[in-house]
Design an enzyme around this catalytic site. Structure first.
Site, PDB file in Angstrom:
ATOM      1  N   GLN A 197     -25.520 -22.245  33.348  1.00 18.81           N
ATOM      2  CA  GLN A 197     -24.232 -22.686  33.856  1.00 18.81           C
ATOM      3  C   GLN A 197     -23.159 -22.035  32.989  1.00 18.81           C
ATOM      4  O   GLN A 197     -23.023 -22.378  31.823  1.00 18.81           O
ATOM      5  CB  GLN A 197     -24.117 -24.214  33.804  1.00 18.81           C
ATOM      6  CG  GLN A 197     -25.158 -24.937  34.634  1.00 18.81           C
ATOM      7  CD  GLN A 197     -24.951 -24.720  36.119  1.00 18.81           C
ATOM      8  OE1 GLN A 197     -23.836 -24.824  36.636  1.00 18.81           O
ATOM      9  NE2 GLN A 197     -26.028 -24.384  36.822  1.00 18.81           N
TER      10      GLN A 197
ATOM     11  N   GLU B  95     -32.862 -22.810  29.700  1.00 11.11           N
ATOM     12  CA  GLU B  95     -33.869 -23.464  28.875  1.00 11.11           C
ATOM     13  C   GLU B  95     -33.310 -24.719  28.204  1.00 11.11           C
ATOM     14  O   GLU B  95     -33.947 -25.768  28.204  1.00 11.11           O
ATOM     15  CB  GLU B  95     -34.389 -22.504  27.784  1.00 11.11           C
ATOM     16  CG  GLU B  95     -35.024 -21.249  28.324  1.00 11.11           C
ATOM     17  CD  GLU B  95     -34.058 -20.086  28.486  1.00 11.11           C
ATOM     18  OE1 GLU B  95     -34.507 -18.942  28.326  1.00 11.11           O
ATOM     19  OE2 GLU B  95     -32.847 -20.308  28.763  1.00 11.11           O
TER      20      GLU B  95
ATOM     21  N   CYS C 153     -31.574 -20.856  22.345  1.00  7.78           N
ATOM     22  CA  CYS C 153     -32.616 -21.567  23.094  1.00  7.78           C
ATOM     23  C   CYS C 153     -33.902 -21.648  22.283  1.00  7.78           C
ATOM     24  O   CYS C 153     -34.585 -22.676  22.281  1.00  7.78           O
ATOM     25  CB  CYS C 153     -32.871 -20.907  24.440  1.00  7.78           C
ATOM     26  SG  CYS C 153     -31.521 -21.203  25.611  1.00  7.78           S
TER      27      CYS C 153
END
Length: 162
Positions: free
Chosen positions: A64, A76, A116
């Protein structure tokens, strides 16, 4: 005297989805599907993630983006934070990642970004068991048995408190 360290990371590659379990195939399918729900108007790079918990629950996420670039969120972390918020006592078994460029329907295998990797490692340390990682490409699928394999010189809570 200088010493040389050798790092050994096992990566299994598959040529076909048929080589994977039905559960893994479903996770990869859901990760692919999640790419079509991403919001990526700036990078035009769509990423989806799907993870399965010990109780069988599957959580998906996608990237996003935001005009203020640091305010966006990767697929993730979207998935793993949702799982952590909704199922805090459940172990994450496997996370699958798929990515594609723009409107293309061809998937490319990507490795998680540094943020991530660190976020997933935190959950791996918290749950005291490895999280398998599957990365989906059109021709190749990569499997790692632990997020720790992505961060051989990892930073964890042990570094803060020991």
């Amino acid at each position: 005297m200088a010493k040389k360290l050798n790092l050994n990371i096992e990566i299994v590659t598959y040529d076909s989805l048929d080589e994977l379990s039905k559960e893994d195939q479903e996770l990869l399918r859901l990760a692919e599907e999640a790419t079509f729900k991403s919001y990526a108007p700036y990078s035009n790079f769509n990423v989806g993630a799907a993870l399965i918990l010990e109780n069988g629950e599957i959580v998906t996420g996608n990237n996003q983006e935001n005009a203020a670039y640091p305010s966006g969120m990767c697929a993730e972390r979207s998935a793993i934070y949702w799982a952590g918020g909704q199922y805090p006592d459940q172990t994450i078994k496997t996370i699958a990642i798929a990515a594609r460029k723009g409107e293309e329907k061809t998937f490319i295998p990507i490795s998680p970004c540094g943020s991530c990797r660190q976020a997933m490692l935190e959950y791996e340390v918290k749950q005291e068991s490895p999280i398998r990682l599957l990365m989906k490409g059109e021709k190749d699928i990569y499997e790692l048995q632990s997020i720790s394999d992505l961060l051989p010189f990892k930073f964890t809570q042990k570094d803060l408190f020991e």
